[in-house]
Design an enzyme around this catalytic site. Structure first.
Site, PDB file in Angstrom:
ATOM      1  N   GLU A   1     -57.550  15.578  64.197  1.00 22.09           N
ATOM      2  CA  GLU A   1     -56.633  14.955  63.295  1.00 22.09           C
ATOM      3  C   GLU A   1     -55.357  14.916  64.013  1.00 22.09           C
ATOM      4  O   GLU A   1     -54.339  15.201  63.555  1.00 22.09           O
ATOM      5  CB  GLU A   1     -56.431  15.949  62.026  1.00 22.09           C
TER       6      GLU A   1
ATOM      7  N   GLU B   1     -54.034  10.925  58.457  1.00 20.74           N
ATOM      8  CA  GLU B   1     -54.037  11.936  57.418  1.00 20.74           C
ATOM      9  C   GLU B   1     -53.004  11.667  56.385  1.00 20.74           C
ATOM     10  O   GLU B   1     -51.898  11.652  56.701  1.00 20.74           O
ATOM     11  CB  GLU B   1     -54.088  13.281  57.701  1.00 20.74           C
TER      12      GLU B   1
ATOM     13  N   CYS C   1     -56.194  19.770  51.429  1.00 14.97           N
ATOM     14  CA  CYS C   1     -54.578  19.956  51.492  1.00 14.97           C
ATOM     15  C   CYS C   1     -53.878  18.786  51.135  1.00 14.97           C
ATOM     16  O   CYS C   1     -52.854  18.553  50.631  1.00 14.97           O
ATOM     17  CB  CYS C   1     -54.372  19.816  52.969  1.00 14.97           C
ATOM     18  N   CYS C   2     -54.607  17.429  51.026  1.00 11.78           N
ATOM     19  CA  CYS C   2     -53.596  16.268  50.792  1.00 11.78           C
ATOM     20  C   CYS C   2     -53.367  15.989  49.253  1.00 11.78           C
ATOM     21  O   CYS C   2     -52.304  15.492  48.755  1.00 11.78           O
ATOM     22  CB  CYS C   2     -54.524  14.982  51.383  1.00 11.78           C
TER      23      CYS C   2
ATOM     24  N   HIS D   1     -52.014  18.079  66.809  1.00 15.16           N
ATOM     25  CA  HIS D   1     -52.464  17.835  65.421  1.00 15.16           C
ATOM     26  C   HIS D   1     -51.151  17.124  64.819  1.00 15.16           C
ATOM     27  O   HIS D   1     -50.197  17.635  64.723  1.00 15.16           O
ATOM     28  CB  HIS D   1     -52.692  19.156  64.802  1.00 15.16           C
TER      29      HIS D   1
END
Length: 676
Positions: A324, A340, A420-421, A272
């Site tokens: 991811e 991401e 989260c982003c 990840h």
């Protein structure tokens, strides 16, 4: 600030001593302050129409006993609020705002109200699984969530001087320190998602409590050791995961969690992507504070593999949406990549830590690449829409019709169930001043060319420097000594104080120190002037260093090569065989359907075509690239044909990748076929 193992370490400046005044970046800084932070507060309270609910504030209200209900969202839902508070702390450091501070204080009281008597805070386990605390570190992000609380608390403490949130963080950290460690009766555990480790270093820097640094070190060193704690925990649970309730797993992939071997033995970026770069950041922190050459060597190996073999041209990482994650060297597909936004933010964290350890241009080059391209692409111009995934190529019909490309969005979203982003972008851009400069007692390094004023102690004097920059559109930047005086109270990040008075004027004292300006790898012809006269400073490790006795009014300027250039991939990067990307200054460019028509796959760029910078009809402040290209078209009535396609000349236009998707939805591609 606690003593460092290396007295020569160059640390970021206190946010209160860096004031950004930049024609390009002010747009983002003000957007975060005036739009993004208020908008995200509404999202956290589930007040954004037609957006996925956050549940964050409601979960805390339930955990604090203020209302009844069931937990909503993911195990780590609390972190959206923590990252928002971190962004608020950074924002308040530079722009005090009593109304915003009041809202934040109330949110902090809500968190404090949800904290249990033993210091534990986590609404998922408090509300939904009160008997299962610390029983599933592999999956449930307990330490990850704690880390974001700690980061938010440290930022808010530095931004406001208030102790309330920091006290909550210390109680939580003390609880973890009591439960986990190498001593008899303690659990030798660590989280499946790294984050606590780097947060504990920040808590150590803020408080001087060495045990927080040692707990971070334990978490890093224990990872991947045998017997593997996470595997044993998984076996004890009956090999089940809350991600797939009821199913007994045959195996668990420790490489996904970077726990397949001790961190000092790891050689390639794997698993990840966000977890990886958060862990590498903590490793670099520990290498700095403990003078650990072995950890530094591991960081350098992992950095080299990641940036030289597994990073996209826009500074994004994590090539597959399955987990991811990283895959393997040179596997960088364009139409299915994940990239991401959080991963590029973590890459920037890691890059800055490496710059603290050894100021080399390669680290700042990557930091700049990720910042100017991927991170800012993750947020729309209105501040209210976001990309989670940052693809190299978009075909909207495939995003809808191909299950393998559903993760690739043609338009930014209002919010995400796993959000989260968006707050991660907010906390990075509101702390932008941390990334422009680092300094030690006699050298100030300028890593990014962002117009700003910075005050720091150099050569035994307090010096204020004013930077003016034309980037990313023009390649001129200059640093003027604005004031020199007695040392005040501003220090490196981690200290608390106010900016002291700095005396300037004709009779101001002189100061002897070094200014080190980064020479970007994309600038093929770079020149310098001192007070308007050509000068040739020493250039080593990607920095032009000029040491002298500086006086008020002295100006050290750099002129960068802004000629547009072609970028080619390594021969093993199969997705880009026969294709070329375009870059001007720090900006990577992309082709959009809006300018060029569809399909973009039918376009090609002759190798001899000139790349012409041109103004934009869309926005007067940006520079586009225009060139003479070719469109191929074949028989429309047959899927396959024996006839070659027809080549038709066509003017092509490329826009900065960071701005794609802000007009009409349509196709986008970074890489274009090149013809002889």
């Amino acid at each position: 600030m606690p003593n460092l193992a290396s007295a020569r370490a160059a640390l970021p400046l206190d946010l209160r001593s860096v004031h950004i005044q930049d024609s390009y970046w002010n747009r983002y800084v003000e957007l975060i302050r005036t739009t993004v932070i208020p908008y995200q507060w509404e999202a956290l309270n589930d007040r954004v129409p037609d957006a996925e609910p956050s549940h964050a504030i409601r979960n805390f209200r339930i955990a604090a006993g203020l209302e009844e209900g069931e937990f909503g969202g993911f195990f780590f839902q609390d972190t959206d609020l923590y990252k928002w508070l971190e962004a608020v702390g950074y924002s308040l450091a530079g722009h005090p705002d009593a109304d915003l501070e009041k809202v934040a204080d109330e949110a902090i009281e809500l968190i404090a109200g949800a904290q249990l008597d033993d210091g534990y805070v986590n609404t998922y386990f408090t509300v939904a699984k009160p008997g299962d605390r610390w029983t599933n570190l592999l999956d449930c992000h307990e330490m990850y969530s704690a880390g974001h609380l700690i980061e938010g608390a440290v930022a808010y403490y530095h931004g406001t001087g208030k102790m309330r949130f920091l006290d909550v963080a210390r109680r939580l950290a003390d609880h973890i320190d009591e439960r986990f460690g190498p001593n008899p009766g303690q659990l030798r555990g660590y989280d499946g998602h790294q984050e606590l480790e780097l947060a504990l270093v920040k808590l150590y820097e803020a408080t001087g409590e060495r045990r927080y640094l040692e707990l971070a070190s334990f978490q890093i060193e224990e990872r991947g050791q045998e017997p593997n704690y996470l595997v044993a925990e998984w076996e004890k649970r009956g090999r089940v995961s809350p991600w797939n309730p009821g199913a007994v797993q045959k195996s668990v992939n420790m490489a996904y969690h970077q726990a397949h071997k001790p961190v000092r033995e790891q050689e390639v970026a794997i698993g990840h992507a966000v977890r990886a770069v958060y862990m590498y950041t903590a490793m670099a922190d520990l290498a700095l504070h403990k003078g650990d050459a072995g950890l530094l060597a591991a960081c350098k190996r992992l950095w080299s593999n990641m940036t030289n073999k597994q990073m996209y041209v826009n500074g994004s990482i994590g090539s597959t949406h399955h987990g991811e994650a990283f895959t393997f060297d040179y596997d960088l597909p364009n139409d299915t990549n994940y990239s991401e936004t959080c991963a590029s933010i973590g890459l920037i964290f890691f890059a800055r830590r490496m710059l603290q350890l050894e100021p080399k241009g390669e680290y700042a080059d990557v930091m700049e690449r990720a910042l100017y391209n991927t991170v800012t692409a993750g947020i729309a111009g209105d501040g209210k829409h976001y990309f989670y995934v940052n693809p190299m190529e978009v075909w909207p019909a495939a995003s809808e019709g191909n299950p393998g490309k559903h993760h690739v969005k043609a338009v930014r979203q209002k919010w995400y169930g796993c959000a989260c982003c968006p707050p991660n972008v907010a906390r990075l851009l509101s702390s932008l001043g941390h990334y422009i400069y680092t300094a030690n007692e006699d050298t100030l390094y300028a890593h990014l060319y962002i117009g700003s004023e910075a005050t720091h102690s150099l050569g035994g004097k307090q010096v204020t420097l004013s930077q003016k920059s034309g980037l990313p559109w023009a390649g001129e930047a200059g640093f003027t000594v604005a004031a020199i005086g007695a040392v005040g109270t501003v220090g490196a990040v981690g200290t608390v104080g106010t900016v002291g008075a700095v005396q300037g004027g004709a009779d101001a004292e002189a100061a002897t120190f070094t200014l080190a300006l980064r020479v970007p790898s994309w600038s093929k012809a770079t020149s310098f002037t001192l007070n308007g006269q050509p000068v040739q400073p020493e250039v080593t490790d990607g920095y032009a260093r000029l040491t002298r006795e500086w006086r008020v009014g002295d100006t050290f300027a750099i002129s960068l090569d802004m000629e547009p250039r072609r970028v080619y991939s390594h021969s093993q990067l199969r997705a880009n065989a026969g294709r070329v990307a375009l870059q001007r200054g720090p900006l990577v460019y992309a082709f959009e359907e809006t300018d060029n028509g569809a399909p973009l796959a039918a376009l090609s760029l002759p190798r001899a075509s000139a790349l012409r910078p041109v103004p934009s009809d869309w926005r007067s402040d940006i520079v586009l690239l225009e060139m003479d290209g070719i469109r191929l078209s074949g028989a429309e009535d047959s899927l396959y044909s024996g006839e070659p396609p027809t080549a038709t000349p066509q003017k092509l236009v490329a826009i900065p990748y960071t701005l794609w998707g802000n007009r009409k939805p349509g196709e986008m591609s970074v890489w274009i076929r090149e013809t002889p």
